[in-house]
Design a protein around this motif. Structure first.
Motif, PDB file in Angstrom:
ATOM      1  N   ALA A 246       3.833  -5.704   5.993  1.00 49.02           N
ATOM      2  CA  ALA A 246       4.752  -4.658   5.532  1.00 49.02           C
ATOM      3  C   ALA A 246       6.117  -5.259   5.217  1.00 49.02           C
ATOM      4  O   ALA A 246       6.760  -4.902   4.220  1.00 49.02           O
ATOM      5  N   LYS A 247       6.571  -6.188   6.056  1.00 41.96           N
ATOM      6  CA  LYS A 247       7.851  -6.857   5.804  1.00 41.96           C
ATOM      7  C   LYS A 247       7.773  -7.711   4.547  1.00 41.96           C
ATOM      8  O   LYS A 247       8.704  -7.731   3.729  1.00 41.96           O
ATOM      9  N   LEU A 248       6.676  -8.426   4.365  1.00 43.62           N
ATOM     10  CA  LEU A 248       6.528  -9.281   3.191  1.00 43.62           C
ATOM     11  C   LEU A 248       6.541  -8.468   1.895  1.00 43.62           C
ATOM     12  O   LEU A 248       6.977  -8.947   0.851  1.00 43.62           O
ATOM     13  N   LEU A 249       6.078  -7.220   1.982  1.00 44.39           N
ATOM     14  CA  LEU A 249       6.020  -6.358   0.797  1.00 44.39           C
ATOM     15  C   LEU A 249       7.267  -5.488   0.643  1.00 44.39           C
ATOM     16  O   LEU A 249       7.318  -4.627  -0.234  1.00 44.39           O
ATOM     17  N   ASP A 250       8.262  -5.720   1.505  1.00 41.57           N
ATOM     18  CA  ASP A 250       9.526  -4.966   1.453  1.00 41.57           C
ATOM     19  C   ASP A 250       9.331  -3.472   1.643  1.00 41.57           C
ATOM     20  O   ASP A 250      10.015  -2.642   1.015  1.00 41.57           O
ATOM     21  N   CYS A 251       8.405  -3.096   2.512  1.00 40.73           N
ATOM     22  CA  CYS A 251       8.265  -1.688   2.854  1.00 40.73           C
ATOM     23  C   CYS A 251       9.528  -1.219   3.586  1.00 40.73           C
ATOM     24  O   CYS A 251      10.223  -2.018   4.210  1.00 40.73           O
ATOM     25  N   VAL A 252       9.821   0.055   3.488  1.00 35.37           N
ATOM     26  CA  VAL A 252      11.059   0.614   4.023  1.00 35.37           C
ATOM     27  C   VAL A 252      10.779   1.281   5.361  1.00 35.37           C
ATOM     28  O   VAL A 252       9.996   2.226   5.435  1.00 35.37           O
ATOM     29  N   ALA A 253      11.431   0.777   6.417  1.00 35.81           N
ATOM     30  CA  ALA A 253      11.223   1.308   7.765  1.00 35.81           C
ATOM     31  C   ALA A 253      12.237   2.403   8.061  1.00 35.81           C
ATOM     32  O   ALA A 253      13.426   2.257   7.758  1.00 35.81           O
TER      33      ALA A 253
ATOM     34  N   GLY B   7       0.805 -12.757  -3.372  1.00 35.27           N
ATOM     35  CA  GLY B   7      -0.160 -13.186  -2.370  1.00 35.27           C
ATOM     36  C   GLY B   7      -0.330 -12.149  -1.272  1.00 35.27           C
ATOM     37  O   GLY B   7      -1.444 -11.894  -0.806  1.00 35.27           O
ATOM     38  N   ALA B   8       0.778 -11.527  -0.848  1.00 33.89           N
ATOM     39  CA  ALA B   8       0.700 -10.492   0.184  1.00 33.89           C
ATOM     40  C   ALA B   8      -0.083  -9.279  -0.318  1.00 33.89           C
ATOM     41  O   ALA B   8      -0.887  -8.698   0.416  1.00 33.89           O
TER      42      ALA B   8
ATOM     43  N   THR C 259      -7.486  -7.141  -0.709  1.00 28.89           N
ATOM     44  CA  THR C 259      -8.764  -7.752  -0.312  1.00 28.89           C
ATOM     45  C   THR C 259      -9.273  -7.124   0.978  1.00 28.89           C
ATOM     46  O   THR C 259     -10.459  -6.766   1.098  1.00 28.89           O
ATOM     47  N   TYR C 260      -8.374  -6.962   1.947  1.00 21.61           N
ATOM     48  CA  TYR C 260      -8.766  -6.328   3.206  1.00 21.61           C
ATOM     49  C   TYR C 260      -9.221  -4.888   2.968  1.00 21.61           C
ATOM     50  O   TYR C 260     -10.255  -4.450   3.503  1.00 21.61           O
ATOM     51  N   SER C 261      -8.476  -4.154   2.151  1.00 26.64           N
ATOM     52  CA  SER C 261      -8.831  -2.759   1.879  1.00 26.64           C
ATOM     53  C   SER C 261     -10.207  -2.661   1.235  1.00 26.64           C
ATOM     54  O   SER C 261     -11.020  -1.805   1.613  1.00 26.64           O
ATOM     55  N   ARG C 262     -10.479  -3.534   0.290  1.00 31.09           N
ATOM     56  CA  ARG C 262     -11.783  -3.491  -0.378  1.00 31.09           C
ATOM     57  C   ARG C 262     -12.903  -3.866   0.587  1.00 31.09           C
ATOM     58  O   ARG C 262     -14.029  -3.363   0.462  1.00 31.09           O
TER      59      ARG C 262
ATOM     60  N   ALA D 253      -2.236 -16.026   4.661  1.00 34.82           N
ATOM     61  CA  ALA D 253      -0.848 -16.216   5.100  1.00 34.82           C
ATOM     62  C   ALA D 253      -0.101 -17.318   4.351  1.00 34.82           C
ATOM     63  O   ALA D 253       1.062 -17.118   3.955  1.00 34.82           O
ATOM     64  N   PRO D 254      -0.693 -18.519   4.106  1.00 36.77           N
ATOM     65  CA  PRO D 254       0.068 -19.570   3.399  1.00 36.77           C
ATOM     66  C   PRO D 254       0.549 -19.142   2.014  1.00 36.77           C
ATOM     67  O   PRO D 254       1.613 -19.566   1.566  1.00 36.77           O
ATOM     68  N   TRP D 255      -0.228 -18.308   1.333  1.00 40.66           N
ATOM     69  CA  TRP D 255       0.167 -17.784   0.028  1.00 40.66           C
ATOM     70  C   TRP D 255       1.122 -16.602   0.190  1.00 40.66           C
ATOM     71  O   TRP D 255       2.167 -16.524  -0.474  1.00 40.66           O
ATOM     72  N   ALA D 256       0.789 -15.706   1.120  1.00 41.11           N
ATOM     73  CA  ALA D 256       1.553 -14.471   1.268  1.00 41.11           C
ATOM     74  C   ALA D 256       2.990 -14.706   1.721  1.00 41.11           C
ATOM     75  O   ALA D 256       3.907 -13.973   1.327  1.00 41.11           O
ATOM     76  N   ILE D 257       3.198 -15.714   2.547  1.00 43.23           N
ATOM     77  CA  ILE D 257       4.544 -15.979   3.073  1.00 43.23           C
ATOM     78  C   ILE D 257       5.526 -16.298   1.948  1.00 43.23           C
ATOM     79  O   ILE D 257       6.709 -15.946   2.016  1.00 43.23           O
ATOM     80  N   PHE D 258       5.036 -16.929   0.892  1.00 42.06           N
ATOM     81  CA  PHE D 258       5.914 -17.357  -0.192  1.00 42.06           C
ATOM     82  C   PHE D 258       5.785 -16.518  -1.462  1.00 42.06           C
ATOM     83  O   PHE D 258       6.479 -16.779  -2.443  1.00 42.06           O
ATOM     84  N   SER D 259       4.923 -15.521  -1.448  1.00 39.53           N
ATOM     85  CA  SER D 259       4.685 -14.759  -2.671  1.00 39.53           C
ATOM     86  C   SER D 259       4.293 -13.324  -2.348  1.00 39.53           C
ATOM     87  O   SER D 259       3.325 -13.096  -1.613  1.00 39.53           O
TER      88      SER D 259
END
Length: 249
Positions: free
Chosen positions: A113-120, A38-39, A45-48, A29-35
């Protein structure tokens, strides 16, 4: 007895992958929130982790076939379970998904999903949903990448037939990008509902691209034929014979 043991292994597998989701999500999360990078690294990583644990816990080996695009492209995929999402995302360098808006309220998944700009998309308002989807896609095109849409709009169980939604054709026309169809058989081994996971080779296959410029109706016909024919072949490869007698509702 064999099925009972496999069901127990499946229960343990399902339990640990949902336990690991917030663990890995919080760790990154600390990396993903700003990058966005990172997300993406977090989600891959989770998928693997899921692929690795699926192999030794329930006997599912994940295999990606074909050539995933590295540049801008529209990915029109068959959707059978959570597994094909992870396999497609991991195979692509910068993927983002078109998804139903309810997913954004899901813990961990929704935040990433929001961090990666997925489209809802609001599936209950078809016309307005398509217009908003196209507008949101155009608004998020500053970053080149691969836009993934599930052309049938939802998970479809093996052997069930469901119509291909017009949204894929609209995006194909609007974006003027190459469309890469994706076939799969993952639902044979990892069903859309229930605990049981069956051993075998789960395949996601990137098919020959469809170049821009076709009429919408012709494009949709080619897309459906390629994806359905190849998915049926992959399901037979996994030991399932699609009967084509059912229709998703």
């Amino acid at each position: 007895m064999k099925d009972a043991i496999q069901w127990l292994r499946s229960l343990l597998f399902v339990g640990q992958i949902y336990l690991m989701m917030p663990v890995i999500g919080l760790a990154f999360a600390p990396w993903a929130i700003f990058s966005k990078r990172g997300a993406r690294v977090c989600c891959k990583t989770y998928s693997r982790w899921v692929f690795w644990s699926a192999r030794w816990m329930v006997g599912i080996r994940c295999e990606v076939r074909g050539t995933p695009p590295s540049g801008e492209a529209l990915i029109a995929a068959k959707h059978q379970s959570f597994l094909d999402i992870m396999m497609i995302f991991t195979a692509l360098p910068t993927a983002k998904f078109i998804m139903k808006k309810e997913i954004l309220r899901t813990p961990v998944i929704g935040q990433y999903a929001k961090l990666l700009d997925c489209v809802a998309v609001d599936r209950g308002k078809r016309g307005a949903a398509i217009q908003k989807m196209v507008a949101d896609v155009h608004a998020g095109r500053q970053e080149a990448g691969q836009l993934v849409i599930y052309s049938q709009g939802t998970r479809v169980a093996p052997g069930v037939k469901a119509e291909y939604k017009v949204g894929t054709g609209v995006l194909y026309e609007q974006l003027q990008q190459t469309c890469v169809p994706v076939a799969t058989n993952v639902g044979v081994l990892w069903p859309r509902k229930g605990i049981m996971r069956r051993p075998g080779v789960a395949v996601v296959e990137f098919l020959d691209p469809i170049e821009p410029g076709l009429e919408r109706q012709e494009f949709m016909k080619i897309l459906e034929e390629r994806v359905e024919e190849r998915s049926d072949a992959l399901m037979r490869e996994a030991g399932f014979e699609p009967d084509g007698l059912h229709r998703n509702t």
